[in-house]
Design a protein around this motif. Structure first.
Motif, PDB file in Angstrom:
ATOM      1  N   ASP A 118       0.828  -1.210   0.000  1.00  0.00           N
ATOM      2  CA  ASP A 118       0.000   0.000   0.000  1.00  0.00           C
ATOM      3  C   ASP A 118       0.863   1.261   0.000  1.00  0.00           C
ATOM      4  N   VAL A 119       0.234   2.386  -0.246  1.00  0.00           N
ATOM      5  CA  VAL A 119       0.950   3.662  -0.229  1.00  0.00           C
ATOM      6  C   VAL A 119       1.625   3.826   1.135  1.00  0.00           C
ATOM      7  N   THR A 177      13.981   6.021  -8.267  1.00  0.00           N
ATOM      8  CA  THR A 177      12.864   6.225  -7.339  1.00  0.00           C
ATOM      9  C   THR A 177      11.659   5.502  -7.922  1.00  0.00           C
ATOM     10  N   VAL A 178      11.307   4.355  -7.323  1.00  0.00           N
ATOM     11  CA  VAL A 178      10.235   3.506  -7.840  1.00  0.00           C
ATOM     12  C   VAL A 178       8.878   3.952  -7.324  1.00  0.00           C
ATOM     13  N   ARG A 179       8.767   4.165  -6.001  1.00  0.00           N
ATOM     14  CA  ARG A 179       7.491   4.583  -5.422  1.00  0.00           C
ATOM     15  C   ARG A 179       7.370   6.095  -5.514  1.00  0.00           C
ATOM     16  N   PRO A 180       6.365   6.616  -6.215  1.00  0.00           N
ATOM     17  CA  PRO A 180       6.303   8.062  -6.464  1.00  0.00           C
ATOM     18  C   PRO A 180       5.695   8.871  -5.332  1.00  0.00           C
ATOM     19  N   HIS A 181       4.922   8.230  -4.433  1.00  0.00           N
ATOM     20  CA  HIS A 181       4.207   8.994  -3.413  1.00  0.00           C
ATOM     21  C   HIS A 181       4.209   8.272  -2.063  1.00  0.00           C
ATOM     22  N   LEU A 218       2.003   8.800   1.936  1.00  0.00           N
ATOM     23  CA  LEU A 218       0.864   9.454   2.562  1.00  0.00           C
ATOM     24  C   LEU A 218       1.314  10.291   3.748  1.00  0.00           C
ATOM     25  N   ASP A 219       1.026  11.580   3.701  1.00  0.00           N
ATOM     26  CA  ASP A 219       1.278  12.467   4.834  1.00  0.00           C
ATOM     27  C   ASP A 219       0.090  12.328   5.792  1.00  0.00           C
ATOM     28  N   PRO A 220       0.285  11.690   6.971  1.00  0.00           N
ATOM     29  CA  PRO A 220      -0.862  11.430   7.852  1.00  0.00           C
ATOM     30  C   PRO A 220      -1.475  12.699   8.434  1.00  0.00           C
ATOM     31  N   GLU A 221      -0.676  13.742   8.586  1.00  0.00           N
ATOM     32  CA  GLU A 221      -1.213  14.988   9.145  1.00  0.00           C
ATOM     33  C   GLU A 221      -2.100  15.713   8.130  1.00  0.00           C
ATOM     34  N   ALA A 222      -1.639  15.762   6.886  1.00  0.00           N
ATOM     35  CA  ALA A 222      -2.411  16.452   5.849  1.00  0.00           C
ATOM     36  C   ALA A 222      -3.485  15.559   5.236  1.00  0.00           C
ATOM     37  N   GLY A 223      -3.325  14.242   5.419  1.00  0.00           N
ATOM     38  CA  GLY A 223      -4.278  13.315   4.822  1.00  0.00           C
ATOM     39  C   GLY A 223      -4.203  13.279   3.317  1.00  0.00           C
ATOM     40  N   ALA A 224      -3.014  13.575   2.780  1.00  0.00           N
ATOM     41  CA  ALA A 224      -2.839  13.629   1.325  1.00  0.00           C
ATOM     42  C   ALA A 224      -1.507  12.997   0.947  1.00  0.00           C
ATOM     43  N   GLU A 225      -1.397  12.608  -0.315  1.00  0.00           N
ATOM     44  CA  GLU A 225      -0.157  12.029  -0.807  1.00  0.00           C
ATOM     45  C   GLU A 225       0.849  13.133  -1.123  1.00  0.00           C
ATOM     46  N   VAL A 226       2.124  12.843  -0.826  1.00  0.00           N
ATOM     47  CA  VAL A 226       3.215  13.766  -1.131  1.00  0.00           C
ATOM     48  C   VAL A 226       4.229  13.029  -1.997  1.00  0.00           C
ATOM     49  N   PRO A 227       4.945  13.753  -2.869  1.00  0.00           N
ATOM     50  CA  PRO A 227       5.894  13.077  -3.760  1.00  0.00           C
ATOM     51  C   PRO A 227       7.120  12.560  -3.010  1.00  0.00           C
ATOM     52  N   LEU A 228       7.640  11.435  -3.457  1.00  0.00           N
ATOM     53  CA  LEU A 228       8.902  10.891  -2.974  1.00  0.00           C
ATOM     54  C   LEU A 228       9.967  11.152  -4.027  1.00  0.00           C
ATOM     55  N   THR A 229      11.080  11.720  -3.621  1.00  0.00           N
ATOM     56  CA  THR A 229      12.128  12.092  -4.574  1.00  0.00           C
ATOM     57  C   THR A 229      13.467  11.418  -4.311  1.00  0.00           C
ATOM     58  N   LEU A 230      13.669  10.885  -3.101  1.00  0.00           N
ATOM     59  CA  LEU A 230      14.930  10.221  -2.799  1.00  0.00           C
ATOM     60  C   LEU A 230      14.947   8.816  -3.404  1.00  0.00           C
ATOM     61  N   ASP A 231      16.143   8.293  -3.631  1.00  0.00           N
ATOM     62  CA  ASP A 231      16.282   6.967  -4.223  1.00  0.00           C
ATOM     63  C   ASP A 231      15.723   5.879  -3.300  1.00  0.00           C
ATOM     64  N   ASP A 232      15.020   4.914  -3.896  1.00  0.00           N
ATOM     65  CA  ASP A 232      14.589   3.739  -3.146  1.00  0.00           C
ATOM     66  C   ASP A 232      15.136   2.445  -3.742  1.00  0.00           C
ATOM     67  N   ASP A 233      15.909   2.559  -4.819  1.00  0.00           N
ATOM     68  CA  ASP A 233      16.567   1.410  -5.438  1.00  0.00           C
ATOM     69  C   ASP A 233      17.867   1.916  -6.050  1.00  0.00           C
ATOM     70  N   ALA A 234      18.988   1.336  -5.642  1.00  0.00           N
ATOM     71  CA  ALA A 234      20.291   1.855  -6.063  1.00  0.00           C
ATOM     72  C   ALA A 234      21.223   0.714  -6.462  1.00  0.00           C
ATOM     73  N   VAL A 235      21.987   0.940  -7.523  1.00  0.00           N
ATOM     74  CA  VAL A 235      22.975  -0.024  -7.996  1.00  0.00           C
ATOM     75  C   VAL A 235      24.294   0.711  -8.200  1.00  0.00           C
ATOM     76  N   LEU A 236      25.343   0.211  -7.549  1.00  0.00           N
ATOM     77  CA  LEU A 236      26.682   0.797  -7.659  1.00  0.00           C
ATOM     78  C   LEU A 236      27.636  -0.214  -8.280  1.00  0.00           C
ATOM     79  N   SER A 237      28.490   0.258  -9.168  1.00  0.00           N
ATOM     80  CA  SER A 237      29.678  -0.480  -9.594  1.00  0.00           C
ATOM     81  C   SER A 237      30.868   0.152  -8.894  1.00  0.00           C
ATOM     82  N   VAL A 238      31.754  -0.679  -8.352  1.00  0.00           N
ATOM     83  CA  VAL A 238      32.865  -0.148  -7.562  1.00  0.00           C
ATOM     84  C   VAL A 238      34.186  -0.806  -7.964  1.00  0.00           C
TER      85      VAL A 238
END
Length: 361
Positions: A162-163, A207-211, A213-233
């Protein structure tokens, strides 16, 4: 007998409770105070763990003469200022990972601690697994031969389903990176601990999940930070490898840690481990052999094993204070990890390989 080390706790969330539990098993430590802006929550955690004093912030806590050392479990954006305040007050300090928002802050923290002569620790929990200690000894003894490649995975299911509900970990004003700094910092530290310094990195952050839920505002907010990362080292030894980390990992999502895998290939042998309970050594042309984990497996479940690591971590930090010696991982290791994170962020933005500056200490 010497007096126990008096420990103050900054924060009252999940990690604070974990470290309070670990410290309760360390005979040479006594948690004397806890601090945080929500006094109701701080007081509740203090009552649950028998902590006598509750303060609104680090300044009030640091004025308490019973506090010799501080464990910082607050959100990432508070680590720098709280660590510097502790060091300036002459307090030993343990900081959760990632230790700062960027390498500049991390370097200032490390240099200040060195100048003040205080002992430091960082929450790289997996380092305290006897299984990892055994693998490190095998690498150092040359049992694997020349290292060829290192491949790490750390996935969990936190943003699946879920969101998700918005929290500070997803807020770019509270942290510069997402899953890279959170789960990725563990694997970056472990890779450098076992295989040596990382000297260059390329990265792709998604960033796979775009939103959320802000529980205080009761509305969806955008997600901008990475949630899936791949590094070559690339490593100073000449080895190369990959580090993959995700908050949208379905594989092994039934486990508390989700998917955790660490593979080292050498010219004589390779090691594969889940970083928690199991490892095999694979010698060329032979059947895999189990590595003795050195863990209290009789009655412990997965969560119990992780608690065992946490207790050992807190014991190591307290021992460093009592014996006046560094017990890694310290702020130096936190800085080395932050250097790689910074370079990975730059590499993802510029779409090119970035050299990691050497860190000396």
């Amino acid at each position: 007998m010497p007096e126990p080390v008096g420990v103050g706790m900054l924060g009252y969330g999940f990690m604070a409770a974990a470290h309070l539990s670990g410290l309760s098993q360390v005979p040479n430590a006594s948690v004397t105070a806890i601090a945080g802006p929500n006094q109701e929550r701080a007081s509740a955690v203090a009552a649950d763990h028998g902590v006598p004093s509750v303060y609104p912030d680090e300044h009030a806590l640091l004025a308490d003469p019973s506090v010799d050392a501080v464990v910082i479990t607050s959100p990432d954006d508070q680590h720098y200022q709280q660590t510097m305040a502790c060091i300036q007050a002459g307090k030993h300090v343990f900081v959760e990972k990632p230790i700062s928002l960027d390498a500049m802050q991390a370097r200032e923290m490390y240099m200040a601690a060195m100048s003040a002569g205080v002992r430091t620790g960082v929450g790289f929990t997996l380092r305290w697994n006897p299984l990892i200690e055994r693998i490190s000894a095998m690498v150092q003894a040359g049992e694997l031969g020349q290292l060829v490649s290192v491949h790490c995975q750390r996935f969990n299911r936190r943003l699946l389903g879920d969101v998700p509900v918005m929290e500070w970990r997803y807020d770019p004003s509270r942290g510069r990176s997402g899953v890279l700094g959170d789960l990725g910092s563990h694997m970056i530290d472990l890779a450098q601990h076992l295989a040596g310094p990382i000297t260059a990195v390329a990265a792709d952050l998604n960033t796979v999940r775009p939103h959320a839920l802000d529980p205080e505002a009761g509305a969806e907010v955008p997600l901008t930070l990475d949630d899936d990362a791949v590094l070559s080292v690339r490593f100073a030894s000449g080895a190369h490898g990959t580090i993959s980390t995700s908050r949208v990992g379905a594989v092994d999502s039934h486990l508390p840690l989700g998917r955790s895998s660490f593979l080292i290939n050498g010219t004589e042998a390779g090691v594969l481990t889940d970083c928690v309970l199991q490892a095999t050594i694979n010698r060329v042309g032979q059947e895999p052999e189990l590595v003795d984990p050195g863990l209290p497996l009789d009655d412990a479940d997965h969560a119990g094993i992780l608690a065992f690591f946490g207790e050992r971590m807190m014991r190591g930090f307290v021992d460093s204070i009592r014996e006046n010696r560094d017990v890694p991982p310290t702020l130096m290791d936190g800085l080395r990890t932050q250097e790689v994170i910074d370079c990975a962020l730059e590499a993802a933005e510029t779409r090119r390989w970035v050299d990691v500056p050497p860190t000396h200490g």
